[in-house]
Design an enzyme around this catalytic site. Structure first.
Site, PDB file in Angstrom:
ATOM      1  N   ILE A  12       0.082 -10.550 -10.227  1.00  0.00           N
ATOM      2  CA  ILE A  12       1.390 -10.174  -9.683  1.00  0.00           C
ATOM      3  C   ILE A  12       2.467 -11.095 -10.236  1.00  0.00           C
ATOM      4  O   ILE A  12       3.585 -10.665 -10.562  1.00  0.00           O
ATOM      5  CB  ILE A  12       1.367 -10.201  -8.132  1.00  0.00           C
ATOM      6  CG1 ILE A  12       0.243  -9.317  -7.610  1.00  0.00           C
ATOM      7  CG2 ILE A  12       2.710  -9.749  -7.564  1.00  0.00           C
ATOM      8  CD1 ILE A  12      -0.047  -9.469  -6.137  1.00  0.00           C
ATOM      9  N   SER A 124       0.479 -11.405   2.740  1.00  0.00           N
ATOM     10  CA  SER A 124      -0.478 -10.310   2.571  1.00  0.00           C
ATOM     11  C   SER A 124      -0.610  -9.506   3.855  1.00  0.00           C
ATOM     12  O   SER A 124      -0.467 -10.039   4.950  1.00  0.00           O
ATOM     13  CB  SER A 124      -1.846 -10.906   2.208  1.00  0.00           C
ATOM     14  OG  SER A 124      -2.868  -9.939   2.376  1.00  0.00           O
ATOM     15  N   TYR A 149      -9.227 -16.348   3.771  1.00  0.00           N
ATOM     16  CA  TYR A 149      -8.092 -16.074   2.865  1.00  0.00           C
ATOM     17  C   TYR A 149      -6.900 -15.575   3.686  1.00  0.00           C
ATOM     18  O   TYR A 149      -5.800 -16.111   3.606  1.00  0.00           O
ATOM     19  CB  TYR A 149      -8.487 -15.031   1.817  1.00  0.00           C
ATOM     20  CG  TYR A 149      -7.305 -14.322   1.207  1.00  0.00           C
ATOM     21  CD1 TYR A 149      -6.952 -13.039   1.628  1.00  0.00           C
ATOM     22  CD2 TYR A 149      -6.522 -14.938   0.244  1.00  0.00           C
ATOM     23  CE1 TYR A 149      -5.849 -12.403   1.102  1.00  0.00           C
ATOM     24  CE2 TYR A 149      -5.418 -14.307  -0.297  1.00  0.00           C
ATOM     25  CZ  TYR A 149      -5.088 -13.035   0.146  1.00  0.00           C
ATOM     26  OH  TYR A 149      -3.980 -12.402  -0.372  1.00  0.00           O
ATOM     27  N   LYS A 153      -2.968 -17.273   4.797  1.00  0.00           N
ATOM     28  CA  LYS A 153      -1.662 -16.605   4.696  1.00  0.00           C
ATOM     29  C   LYS A 153      -0.948 -16.649   6.061  1.00  0.00           C
ATOM     30  O   LYS A 153       0.253 -16.918   6.149  1.00  0.00           O
ATOM     31  CB  LYS A 153      -1.839 -15.157   4.250  1.00  0.00           C
ATOM     32  CG  LYS A 153      -2.378 -14.981   2.823  1.00  0.00           C
ATOM     33  CD  LYS A 153      -1.441 -15.571   1.790  1.00  0.00           C
ATOM     34  CE  LYS A 153      -1.913 -15.285   0.368  1.00  0.00           C
ATOM     35  NZ  LYS A 153      -1.029 -15.888  -0.644  1.00  0.00           N
ATOM     36  N   ARG A 231      -6.443   2.780   2.117  1.00  0.00           N
ATOM     37  CA  ARG A 231      -5.564   1.655   1.880  1.00  0.00           C
ATOM     38  C   ARG A 231      -4.227   2.133   1.304  1.00  0.00           C
ATOM     39  O   ARG A 231      -4.144   3.249   0.780  1.00  0.00           O
ATOM     40  CB  ARG A 231      -6.202   0.674   0.862  1.00  0.00           C
ATOM     41  CG  ARG A 231      -7.504   0.033   1.333  1.00  0.00           C
ATOM     42  CD  ARG A 231      -7.285  -0.943   2.462  1.00  0.00           C
ATOM     43  NE  ARG A 231      -8.514  -1.624   2.837  1.00  0.00           N
ATOM     44  CZ  ARG A 231      -9.414  -1.159   3.708  1.00  0.00           C
ATOM     45  NH1 ARG A 231      -9.207   0.035   4.271  1.00  0.00           N
ATOM     46  NH2 ARG A 231     -10.510  -1.844   3.997  1.00  0.00           N
ATOM     47  N   ASP A 296     -14.633  -5.160   6.305  1.00  0.00           N
ATOM     48  CA  ASP A 296     -13.704  -4.085   5.923  1.00  0.00           C
ATOM     49  C   ASP A 296     -13.173  -3.372   7.163  1.00  0.00           C
ATOM     50  O   ASP A 296     -13.869  -3.268   8.170  1.00  0.00           O
ATOM     51  CB  ASP A 296     -14.428  -3.059   5.037  1.00  0.00           C
ATOM     52  CG  ASP A 296     -14.289  -3.388   3.570  1.00  0.00           C
ATOM     53  OD1 ASP A 296     -13.533  -4.331   3.258  1.00  0.00           O
ATOM     54  OD2 ASP A 296     -14.909  -2.723   2.739  1.00  0.00           O
TER      55      ASP A 296
HETATM   56  C1  WQD Z   1     -10.232  -1.393  -1.036  1.00  0.00           C
HETATM   57  C2  WQD Z   1     -11.157  -0.290  -0.530  1.00  0.00           C
HETATM   58  C3  WQD Z   1     -13.310  -1.088   0.165  1.00  0.00           C
HETATM   59  C4  WQD Z   1     -14.589  -2.311  -3.864  1.00  0.00           C
HETATM   60  C5  WQD Z   1      -8.039  -6.850  -0.687  1.00  0.00           C
HETATM   61  C6  WQD Z   1      -7.894  -8.226  -0.079  1.00  0.00           C
HETATM   62  C7  WQD Z   1      -6.765  -8.933  -0.660  1.00  0.00           C
HETATM   63  C8  WQD Z   1      -5.505  -8.108  -0.679  1.00  0.00           C
HETATM   64  C9  WQD Z   1      -5.736  -6.636  -0.990  1.00  0.00           C
HETATM   65  C10 WQD Z   1      -3.681  -9.481  -1.376  1.00  0.00           C
HETATM   66  C11 WQD Z   1     -11.951  -0.687   0.713  1.00  0.00           C
HETATM   67  C12 WQD Z   1     -13.442  -0.163  -1.038  1.00  0.00           C
HETATM   68  C13 WQD Z   1     -13.853  -1.825  -2.800  1.00  0.00           C
HETATM   69  C14 WQD Z   1     -15.780  -1.627  -4.252  1.00  0.00           C
HETATM   70  C15 WQD Z   1     -15.408  -0.015  -2.516  1.00  0.00           C
HETATM   71  N1  WQD Z   1      -4.652  -8.617  -1.713  1.00  0.00           N
HETATM   72  N2  WQD Z   1     -14.254  -0.697  -2.152  1.00  0.00           N
HETATM   73  N3  WQD Z   1     -16.143  -0.502  -3.553  1.00  0.00           N
HETATM   74  O1  WQD Z   1     -10.381  -5.247   0.808  1.00  0.00           O
HETATM   75  O2  WQD Z   1      -8.421  -3.598   1.088  1.00  0.00           O
HETATM   76  O3  WQD Z   1      -7.989  -5.894   0.341  1.00  0.00           O
HETATM   77  O4  WQD Z   1      -6.997  -6.547  -1.584  1.00  0.00           O
HETATM   78  O5  WQD Z   1      -3.539  -9.976  -0.327  1.00  0.00           O
HETATM   79  O6  WQD Z   1      -7.179  -9.288  -1.966  1.00  0.00           O
HETATM   80  O7  WQD Z   1      -7.643  -8.161   1.282  1.00  0.00           O
HETATM   81  O8  WQD Z   1      -9.138  -4.301  -1.206  1.00  0.00           O
HETATM   82  O9  WQD Z   1      -9.886  -3.296  -3.321  1.00  0.00           O
HETATM   83  O10 WQD Z   1     -11.485  -4.861  -2.089  1.00  0.00           O
HETATM   84  O11 WQD Z   1     -11.003  -2.584  -1.160  1.00  0.00           O
HETATM   85  O12 WQD Z   1     -15.772   1.008  -1.911  1.00  0.00           O
HETATM   86  O13 WQD Z   1     -16.507  -2.014  -5.220  1.00  0.00           O
HETATM   87  O14 WQD Z   1     -12.130   0.001  -1.537  1.00  0.00           O
HETATM   88  O15 WQD Z   1     -14.363  -0.844   1.102  1.00  0.00           O
HETATM   89  O16 WQD Z   1     -12.097   0.458   1.539  1.00  0.00           O
HETATM   90  P1  WQD Z   1      -9.059  -4.711   0.354  1.00  0.00           P
HETATM   91  P2  WQD Z   1     -10.427  -3.810  -2.024  1.00  0.00           P
END
Ligand code: WQD
Length: 336
Positions: A12, A124, A149, A153, A231, A296
């Protein structure tokens, strides 16, 4: 106007440096390269045809931070530097608290010394924990957070609020990111984690690029339209522009401490993202449904009115753009 960007060679941070330079700001980057590469500085300069002052170093190193303030008149700081892997933070909480909190305390101490009291902090959506109601607005309950993490924040937001109470001449924007993905249209900069990615989009990209065999979808039994997690994915360039609007807003009026959601206001499921990625890029992304990932949440997306009303900012790019640009970066990156 000169802006110090800590973590400015990161995902970012680098996109924000491009937007700052394109908006006519001068940029100083401080980055310890713990999660980025030095050649990103050159790529930022190539994209913008402007020069950047780069310092390799750590925000926890007070002498390094003081050196920057001695050598430059810094008008405002955007503070990205920090560890950000949710899973890693669960295994190494002390490392996360030490680094993320100390870097911020050291930075603010030096800013105070040099009468620089304009700060944009990279916060975040994880500060909301598992939201009771979606979409989430800035007055929603904070916490309990679900990982160290996110807790760093939340703690830093509180530290910055206390700092403001002690000295109301500070201007502090707490920008709460939802799920940043995508890449600059040039293909020069983007998200390139070195090891197995934790996050969805960089994992999808590696599967599409045949670097990984298949995507593991973490659960399809959530209470959502297709059972997979929802998300608020936001294009990293839109997110970067949100930082420019924050800085510009400071210059217009004194804001004190304000939190802003930086999201699109739309929620997409894992399978929505996978299917969109395959369609717009005409590639295959084989996947298997797996168990849920611990920690999650089912659904998380933003209310975005406050950033629009007070910063004049809203996201403009859609999921197609995010998927196209993420894939374009990998194809371009591989050619570099
Ligand atoms: C998104 C969705 C997973 C990987 C993270 C962190 C933090 C924040 C945003 C800044 C979920 C699913 C994921 C995979 C999957 N950034 N998934 N298979 O956990 O929402 O948030 O990013 O603060 O870094 O909080 O993001 O991309 O890990 O997951 O099914 O191999 O994708 O279950 O539903 P998340 P993510």
């Amino acid at each position: 106007m000169k802006i110090l960007v800590t973590g400015g060679t990161g995902f970012i941070g680098s996109h924000t440096c491009v937007e700052l330079l394109d908006s006519g700001y001068e940029v100083v980057i401080l980055d310890n390269l713990s999660n980025s590469q030095r050649d990103v500085v050159k790529k930022i300069q190539t994209i913008t045809q402007k020069t950047v002052h780069f310092y390799e170093g750590d925000c926890c190193d007070k002498q390094m931070v003081e050196k920057i303030f001695k050598e430059h008149h810094i008008d405002a700081v955007i503070h990205f530097a920090g560890y950000k892997a949710v899973g890693e933070s669960v295994c190494k909480p002390l490392m996360y608290y030490q680094n993320n909190l100390m870097s911020t305390l050291t930075l603010c101490e030096v800013m105070n010394q040099y009468e620089c009291k304009q700060l944009v902090f990279s916060s975040s959506a994880t500060v909301y924990g598992d939201p009771e109601i979606v979409p989430i607005d800035e007055t929603s309950k904070l916490g309990p957070t679900t990982n160290p993490y996110g807790t760093t924040k939340l703690y830093i937001e509180q530290i910055l609020r206390d700092l403001y109470v002690s000295d109301p001449s500070w201007n502090i924007a707490l920008l709460r990111y939802f799920n940043p993905i995508g890449a600059h249209a040039s293909g020069f900069i983007g998200e390139s984690p070195n090891d197995i990615p934790n996050n969805l989009m960089p994992y999808i990209v590696k599967v599409a690029n045949k670097e990984l065999p298949q995507l593991h979808v973490f659960g399809n039994d959530y209470d959502t339209h297709d059972g997979t997690g929802i998300r608020d994915y936001i294009h990293v360039v839109d997110l970067a522009k949100g930082h420019i609007c924050s800085i510009n807003n400071f210059l217009l009026e004194h804001v004190g401490v304000e939190a802003y959601n930086l999201g699109t206001g739309f929620g997409y499921s894992v399978l929505d993202v996978v299917h969109t990625f395959m369609k717009v890029n005409d590639v295959d992304v084989p996947y298997v449904i797996d168990e849920r990932r611990p920690g999650d949440i089912a659904s998380c997306y933003a209310k975005t009115e406050k950033a629009y009303q007070e910063l004049g900012w809203k996201a403009e790019k859609n999921l197609n753009d995010m998927c196209k640009d993420a894939w374009n970066y990998v194809k371009h990156f591989k050619l570099q």
